[in-house]
Design a protein around this motif. Structure first.
Motif, PDB file in Angstrom:
ATOM      1  N   ASP A  25      34.844  43.511  52.782  1.00  0.00           N
ATOM      2  CA  ASP A  25      33.920  44.644  52.684  1.00  0.00           C
ATOM      3  C   ASP A  25      32.493  44.233  53.024  1.00  0.00           C
ATOM      4  N   THR A  26      32.102  43.019  52.674  1.00  0.00           N
ATOM      5  CA  THR A  26      30.768  42.533  53.021  1.00  0.00           C
ATOM      6  C   THR A  26      30.628  42.368  54.533  1.00  0.00           C
ATOM      7  N   ILE A  27      31.640  41.849  55.187  1.00  0.00           N
ATOM      8  CA  ILE A  27      31.610  41.718  56.652  1.00  0.00           C
ATOM      9  C   ILE A  27      31.462  43.100  57.295  1.00  0.00           C
ATOM     10  N   ILE A  28      32.205  44.071  56.802  1.00  0.00           N
ATOM     11  CA  ILE A  28      32.111  45.433  57.348  1.00  0.00           C
ATOM     12  C   ILE A  28      30.713  46.005  57.122  1.00  0.00           C
ATOM     13  N   LEU A  29      30.137  45.786  55.932  1.00  0.00           N
ATOM     14  CA  LEU A  29      28.772  46.256  55.669  1.00  0.00           C
ATOM     15  C   LEU A  29      27.764  45.587  56.606  1.00  0.00           C
ATOM     16  N   LEU A  30      27.947  44.311  56.886  1.00  0.00           N
ATOM     17  CA  LEU A  30      27.053  43.617  57.821  1.00  0.00           C
ATOM     18  C   LEU A  30      27.164  44.188  59.236  1.00  0.00           C
ATOM     19  N   ILE A  31      28.379  44.503  59.647  1.00  0.00           N
ATOM     20  CA  ILE A  31      28.587  45.103  60.969  1.00  0.00           C
ATOM     21  C   ILE A  31      27.917  46.470  61.046  1.00  0.00           C
ATOM     22  N   ILE A  32      28.087  47.279  59.989  1.00  0.00           N
ATOM     23  CA  ILE A  32      27.442  48.605  59.949  1.00  0.00           C
ATOM     24  C   ILE A  32      25.932  48.448  60.030  1.00  0.00           C
ATOM     25  N   ASN A  33      25.375  47.500  59.278  1.00  0.00           N
ATOM     26  CA  ASN A  33      23.929  47.277  59.296  1.00  0.00           C
ATOM     27  C   ASN A  33      23.453  46.829  60.671  1.00  0.00           C
ATOM     28  N   PHE A  34      24.222  45.966  61.320  1.00  0.00           N
ATOM     29  CA  PHE A  34      23.854  45.520  62.666  1.00  0.00           C
ATOM     30  C   PHE A  34      23.817  46.708  63.631  1.00  0.00           C
ATOM     31  N   ILE A  35      24.827  47.559  63.555  1.00  0.00           N
ATOM     32  CA  ILE A  35      24.876  48.735  64.440  1.00  0.00           C
ATOM     33  C   ILE A  35      23.694  49.655  64.162  1.00  0.00           C
ATOM     34  N   LEU A  36      23.410  49.923  62.877  1.00  0.00           N
ATOM     35  CA  LEU A  36      22.285  50.799  62.542  1.00  0.00           C
ATOM     36  C   LEU A  36      20.949  50.186  62.971  1.00  0.00           C
ATOM     37  N   SER A  37      20.818  48.883  62.855  1.00  0.00           N
ATOM     38  CA  SER A  37      19.584  48.208  63.302  1.00  0.00           C
ATOM     39  C   SER A  37      19.416  48.340  64.807  1.00  0.00           C
ATOM     40  N   PHE A  38      20.495  48.160  65.534  1.00  0.00           N
ATOM     41  CA  PHE A  38      20.442  48.299  66.991  1.00  0.00           C
ATOM     42  C   PHE A  38      20.068  49.723  67.391  1.00  0.00           C
ATOM     43  N   ILE A  39      20.699  50.698  66.755  1.00  0.00           N
ATOM     44  CA  ILE A  39      20.413  52.109  67.060  1.00  0.00           C
ATOM     45  C   ILE A  39      18.962  52.445  66.730  1.00  0.00           C
ATOM     46  N   SER A  40      18.467  51.957  65.567  1.00  0.00           N
ATOM     47  CA  SER A  40      17.075  52.264  65.215  1.00  0.00           C
ATOM     48  C   SER A  40      16.093  51.607  66.183  1.00  0.00           C
ATOM     49  N   ALA A  41      16.418  50.418  66.686  1.00  0.00           N
ATOM     50  CA  ALA A  41      15.545  49.765  67.668  1.00  0.00           C
ATOM     51  C   ALA A  41      15.513  50.566  68.964  1.00  0.00           C
ATOM     52  N   VAL A  42      16.659  51.060  69.404  1.00  0.00           N
ATOM     53  CA  VAL A  42      16.714  51.876  70.619  1.00  0.00           C
ATOM     54  C   VAL A  42      15.927  53.166  70.422  1.00  0.00           C
ATOM     55  N   ILE A  43      16.118  53.821  69.276  1.00  0.00           N
ATOM     56  CA  ILE A  43      15.398  55.076  69.009  1.00  0.00           C
ATOM     57  C   ILE A  43      13.896  54.823  68.964  1.00  0.00           C
ATOM     58  N   TYR A  44      13.476  53.708  68.337  1.00  0.00           N
ATOM     59  CA  TYR A  44      12.048  53.406  68.282  1.00  0.00           C
ATOM     60  C   TYR A  44      11.476  53.185  69.681  1.00  0.00           C
ATOM     61  N   ASN A  45      12.200  52.473  70.520  1.00  0.00           N
ATOM     62  CA  ASN A  45      11.707  52.212  71.874  1.00  0.00           C
ATOM     63  C   ASN A  45      11.621  53.467  72.719  1.00  0.00           C
ATOM     64  N   VAL A  46      12.396  54.485  72.374  1.00  0.00           N
ATOM     65  CA  VAL A  46      12.352  55.740  73.123  1.00  0.00           C
ATOM     66  C   VAL A  46      11.328  56.705  72.541  1.00  0.00           C
ATOM     67  N   THR A  47      11.283  56.802  71.197  1.00  0.00           N
ATOM     68  CA  THR A  47      10.455  57.832  70.568  1.00  0.00           C
ATOM     69  C   THR A  47       9.161  57.313  69.947  1.00  0.00           C
ATOM     70  N   PHE A  48       9.069  56.028  69.674  1.00  0.00           N
ATOM     71  CA  PHE A  48       7.927  55.411  68.997  1.00  0.00           C
ATOM     72  C   PHE A  48       7.660  55.998  67.612  1.00  0.00           C
TER      73      PHE A  48
END
Length: 165
Positions: A25-48
């Motif tokens: 479950d911890t590995i799955i939570l880390l994967i979810i966090n990695f995906i959300l971090s990547f998505i938030s970085a992409v959104i920030y680079n597009v929308t600031f």
């Protein structure tokens, strides 16, 4: 006082199985966090929008807070909506049940998820039961063995009872 069944304690999952559940479950939570971090970085680079920058660069306290929120939501939704099982529990064949042998209530699942947020709560398993089990009257059991014994007891109790078609 709640009814307490000994059959539940006889089929409690071992400490090693609980460790595997937590690890998966911890590995799955880390994967979810990695995906959300990547998505938030992409959104920030597009929308600031600064929230998305802050999500990845908020510092230690922000990471602890977000980890707690995601952990609570993860365990609550999995255990509440999949009959007491997280992906780790599916893989190891375990399940959360109430000490009276019934499905845990939503209140018990919320309490279990909140107790997990206590720092070092995982070390409470070096006693008999962890806090998120003992304080909520729930147990993690080996589901197949539990169901087999329960079915056997039901069959023994039905001996002599006339069947109707």
């Amino acid at each position: 006082m709640k009814k307490y069944l000994q059959i539940v304690d006889r089929h409690k999952a071992s400490l090693g199985t609980r460790f595997v559940n937590n690890f998966i479950d911890t590995i799955i939570l880390l994967i979810i966090n990695f995906i959300l971090s990547f998505i938030s970085a992409v959104i920030y680079n597009v929308t600031f929008i600064h929230f998305f920058y802050f999500y990845n660069n908020g510092g230690f306290l922000w990471n602890v807070f977000m980890g707690s929120v995601f952990g609570f939501v993860y365990f609550f939704f999995w255990e509440n909506f999949t009959d007491g099982r997280t992906p780790g529990k599916y893989i190891t064949g375990t399940k959360v049940i109430s000490t009276d042998g019934k499905k845990p209530t939503t209140r018990q699942i919320v309490s279990r998820s909140l107790y997990r947020l206590i720092p070092f709560e995982a070390f409470t398993f070096f006693g008999t039961d962890g806090w998120h089990d003992s304080m909520t009257d729930t147990r993690v059991i080996n589901y197949k063995n539990y169901e087999s014994e329960r079915q056997l007891k039901d069959e023994i109790n039905s001996i002599g009872v006339k069947e109707t078609a």
